[in-house]
Design an enzyme around this catalytic site. Structure first.
Site, short mmCIF file in Angstrom:
data_model
loop_
_atom_site.label_atom_id
_atom_site.label_comp_id
_atom_site.label_asym_id
_atom_site.label_seq_id
_atom_site.Cartn_x
_atom_site.Cartn_y
_atom_site.Cartn_z
N GLY A 47 20.90 -51.22 3.51
CA GLY A 47 21.37 -51.06 2.14
C GLY A 47 22.32 -52.15 1.67
O GLY A 47 22.94 -52.03 0.62
N GLU A 52 22.62 -43.16 9.27
CA GLU A 52 23.38 -42.36 8.29
C GLU A 52 23.60 -40.94 8.82
O GLU A 52 24.63 -40.32 8.53
CB GLU A 52 22.64 -42.35 6.94
CG GLU A 52 22.78 -43.70 6.24
CD GLU A 52 21.63 -44.08 5.34
OE1 GLU A 52 20.81 -43.21 4.99
OE2 GLU A 52 21.53 -45.27 5.00
N LYS A 89 15.32 -41.43 1.53
CA LYS A 89 16.70 -40.88 1.61
C LYS A 89 16.89 -39.77 0.56
O LYS A 89 15.93 -39.07 0.24
CB LYS A 89 17.72 -42.02 1.48
CG LYS A 89 17.44 -43.14 2.49
CD LYS A 89 18.56 -44.14 2.62
CE LYS A 89 18.14 -45.21 3.62
NZ LYS A 89 19.17 -46.20 3.86
N HIS A 149 18.70 -41.45 12.46
CA HIS A 149 19.03 -42.53 11.52
C HIS A 149 20.54 -42.75 11.54
O HIS A 149 21.31 -41.80 11.69
CB HIS A 149 18.55 -42.15 10.12
CG HIS A 149 18.66 -43.29 9.15
ND1 HIS A 149 19.84 -43.63 8.55
CD2 HIS A 149 17.73 -44.19 8.72
CE1 HIS A 149 19.63 -44.70 7.77
NE2 HIS A 149 18.36 -45.06 7.86
N GLY A 154 14.09 -48.70 3.17
CA GLY A 154 14.84 -47.80 2.30
C GLY A 154 14.67 -48.20 0.85
O GLY A 154 13.68 -47.87 0.19
N GLY A 155 15.64 -48.98 0.33
CA GLY A 155 15.66 -49.37 -1.08
C GLY A 155 14.32 -49.83 -1.63
O GLY A 155 13.88 -49.34 -2.69
N GLU A 204 17.39 -50.67 13.57
CA GLU A 204 18.05 -50.84 12.27
C GLU A 204 19.51 -51.21 12.47
O GLU A 204 20.36 -50.31 12.66
CB GLU A 204 17.97 -49.53 11.47
CG GLU A 204 16.55 -49.08 11.19
CD GLU A 204 16.50 -48.21 9.93
OE1 GLU A 204 15.78 -48.59 9.01
OE2 GLU A 204 17.19 -47.18 9.88
N ASN A 242 11.59 -44.82 3.71
CA ASN A 242 12.61 -43.79 3.86
C ASN A 242 13.28 -43.62 2.49
O ASN A 242 14.09 -44.45 2.10
CB ASN A 242 13.62 -44.24 4.93
CG ASN A 242 14.80 -43.29 5.06
OD1 ASN A 242 14.79 -42.20 4.49
ND2 ASN A 242 15.82 -43.71 5.80
N SER A 250 17.39 -53.69 4.86
CA SER A 250 17.16 -54.64 3.75
C SER A 250 15.84 -55.39 3.86
O SER A 250 15.74 -56.54 3.45
CB SER A 250 18.34 -55.61 3.63
OG SER A 250 19.52 -54.90 3.33
#
Ligand code: PGA
Length: 265
Positions: free
Chosen positions: A188, A109, A11, A107, A245-246, A182, A9, A224
């Site tokens: 994150g 967010e 983002k 999601h 993500g990251g 999640e 993802n 994470s």
């Protein structure tokens, strides 16, 4: 062999050239290691997905088609209606018309910053399934909810409401849904959930899904997930991959996670 989906993802990150480079580096790794000839990738028990920003979807989908890549391209969201006066929005039919196969839906967010409710998410999941886009339906509890011992209650509600608009659809369609667990506090933050937490929660989600839909859907873990904890988390019995993500923004980290997942039976 258990099903494992490794999904990135991205983002709201990358320029177009960074996006192309990231895709190319991941694809080069897969080509160099002959992933397209692995049986598990041909029968879809293993899948690799990237979810870049809307703006780059068509370009990356074109590259993936041109390269005959095993990488699938998904969106990070879609609108619940198929067309009309919804300024700034993107529909499932638009995504389908450029070959997009998956969409992340609900999601945390989007729930947090764009006021997406369980009811709205339920509509998006329905639209997605009816328009041949595989939904990756995200659920997860906040830190407050975990600390107050109401994680299971929160997740059960998110599942029940989020799946409420698809009850009349046939089982074959419903079976396409992918769940992503999640925990909001792990996204994150560099602080992934522990194996015990992931294991217990995925088992609970699995039981709820069987009660609600009578289906055994793949459940991804997200929050994470990185090249250091991937081995431990992806090996857990009820974990069918990760929504990353990251670590999906660095080709080396993402491909290391792919390599780890490839060694799991
Ligand atoms: P993270 O994000 O891996 O950076 O925690 C996961 C996600 O939000 O899907």
């Amino acid at each position: 062999m258990k099903k494992i989906i490794i999904a990135g993802n991205w983002k709201m990150n990358t320029s177009i050239s960074e996006a192309e480079n990231l895709y190319t580096n991941i694809n080069n790794y897969l080509t160099a290691n002959n992933y397209s000839n692995k049986v598990s990738f041909n029968n879809d028990s293993r899948q690799i997905l990237i979810c870049p920003p809307f703006l780059y979807l068509q370009q990356l989908q074109n590259l993936a088609t041109q390269d005959k890549s095993i990488i699938k391209v998904g969106s990070q969201n879609l609108h619940q209606e198929l067309k009309g006066a919804y300024t700034g929005e993107i529909s499932a039919t638009m995504l389908q018309s450029i070959g997009i196969s998956h969409s992340i839906i609900g999601h945390s967010e989007r729930r947090q910053y764009f006021a997406e409710t369980d009811e709205l998410i339920a509509k998006k999941i329905r639209t997605s399934l009816l328009n041949n886009i595989t939904p990756i339906f995200c659920i997860g509890e906040s830190l407050y909810e975990r600390e107050n011992g109401i994680t299971n209650e929160v997740l059960a509600k998110q599942l029940q409401l989020g799946l409420s608009e698809i009850m009349d659809l046939e089982q074959g369609l419903k079976a396409k849904i992918i769940i992503a667990y999640e925990p909001v506090w792990a996204i994150g933050t560099g602080l992934a959930a522990t194996s015990k937490q992931v294991s217990e929660t995925h088992t609970f989600i699995k039981e709820e899904l069987s009660k609600l839909l009578n289906l055994d859907l793949p459940i991804l873990y997200g929050g994470s997930l990185n090249e250091k904890n991937a081995e431990e988390l992806l090996n857990l019995e009820n974990v069918n991959g990760g929504l990353i993500g990251g670590a999906s923004l660095k080709a080396e980290s993402f491909t290391t996670i792919i390599e780890i997942s490839n060694s799991i039976q």
